[in-house]
Design a protein around this motif. Structure first.
Motif, PDB file in Angstrom:
ATOM      1  N   MET A   1       0.729  -1.678  -0.390  1.00  0.00           N
ATOM      2  CA  MET A   1      -0.071  -0.131  -0.091  1.00  0.00           C
ATOM      3  C   MET A   1       0.380   1.369   0.407  1.00  0.00           C
ATOM      4  N   LEU A   2       2.166   1.227   0.805  1.00  0.00           N
ATOM      5  CA  LEU A   2       2.887   2.348   1.012  1.00  0.00           C
ATOM      6  C   LEU A   2       3.626   2.784  -0.446  1.00  0.00           C
ATOM      7  N   THR A   3       4.211   1.289  -0.941  1.00  0.00           N
ATOM      8  CA  THR A   3       4.664   1.730  -1.954  1.00  0.00           C
ATOM      9  C   THR A   3       3.520   2.077  -3.760  1.00  0.00           C
ATOM     10  N   ARG A   4       2.263   1.317  -3.749  1.00  0.00           N
ATOM     11  CA  ARG A   4       1.613   2.658  -4.691  1.00  0.00           C
ATOM     12  C   ARG A   4       1.509   3.991  -4.045  1.00  0.00           C
ATOM     13  N   SER A   5       1.054   3.924  -2.961  1.00  0.00           N
ATOM     14  CA  SER A   5       0.959   5.642  -2.860  1.00  0.00           C
ATOM     15  C   SER A   5       2.316   6.159  -3.301  1.00  0.00           C
ATOM     16  N   LEU A   6       3.014   5.571  -2.938  1.00  0.00           N
ATOM     17  CA  LEU A   6       4.652   7.184  -3.087  1.00  0.00           C
ATOM     18  C   LEU A   6       4.616   7.015  -4.486  1.00  0.00           C
ATOM     19  N   ILE A   7       3.808   5.511  -5.474  1.00  0.00           N
ATOM     20  CA  ILE A   7       3.928   5.778  -6.789  1.00  0.00           C
ATOM     21  C   ILE A   7       3.555   6.500  -7.266  1.00  0.00           C
ATOM     22  N   GLU A   8       2.134   6.877  -6.778  1.00  0.00           N
ATOM     23  CA  GLU A   8       0.558   7.884  -6.926  1.00  0.00           C
ATOM     24  C   GLU A   8       0.896   9.545  -6.958  1.00  0.00           C
ATOM     25  N   THR A   9       1.574   9.786  -5.695  1.00  0.00           N
ATOM     26  CA  THR A   9       1.753  10.854  -5.180  1.00  0.00           C
ATOM     27  C   THR A   9       3.286  11.653  -5.880  1.00  0.00           C
TER      28      THR A   9
END
Length: 69
Positions: free
Chosen positions: A16-24
């Motif tokens: 989840m953090l990886t996905r949020s990081l990429i989106e941000t």
């Protein structure tokens, strides 16, 4: 291979953090690009502020990732 609940939670949190990081990071880069393209000073300022805010969020996510490892 069996994972206990804590290991499973850690893997899911990292995902989840990886996905949020990429989106941000993507949103931040878009704001930087719009800032460069804008002609109006108010619009440039808006996107510059948004990019700075998102940069802070990226830093928070990266710090959280280090905490999980």
């Amino acid at each position: 291979m069996q994972l206990n609940e804590m290991e499973m939670k850690k893997i899911l949190d990292q995902g989840m953090l990886t996905r949020s990081l990429i989106e941000t990071e993507t949103a931040m880069k878009k704001c930087q690009m719009y800032n460069e393209m804008a002609k109006d000073a108010a619009v440039k300022g808006f996107f510059k502020e948004q990019a700075k805010g998102l940069e802070d969020v990226v830093g928070y996510f990266k710090k959280s990732m280090v905490g999980l490892q």
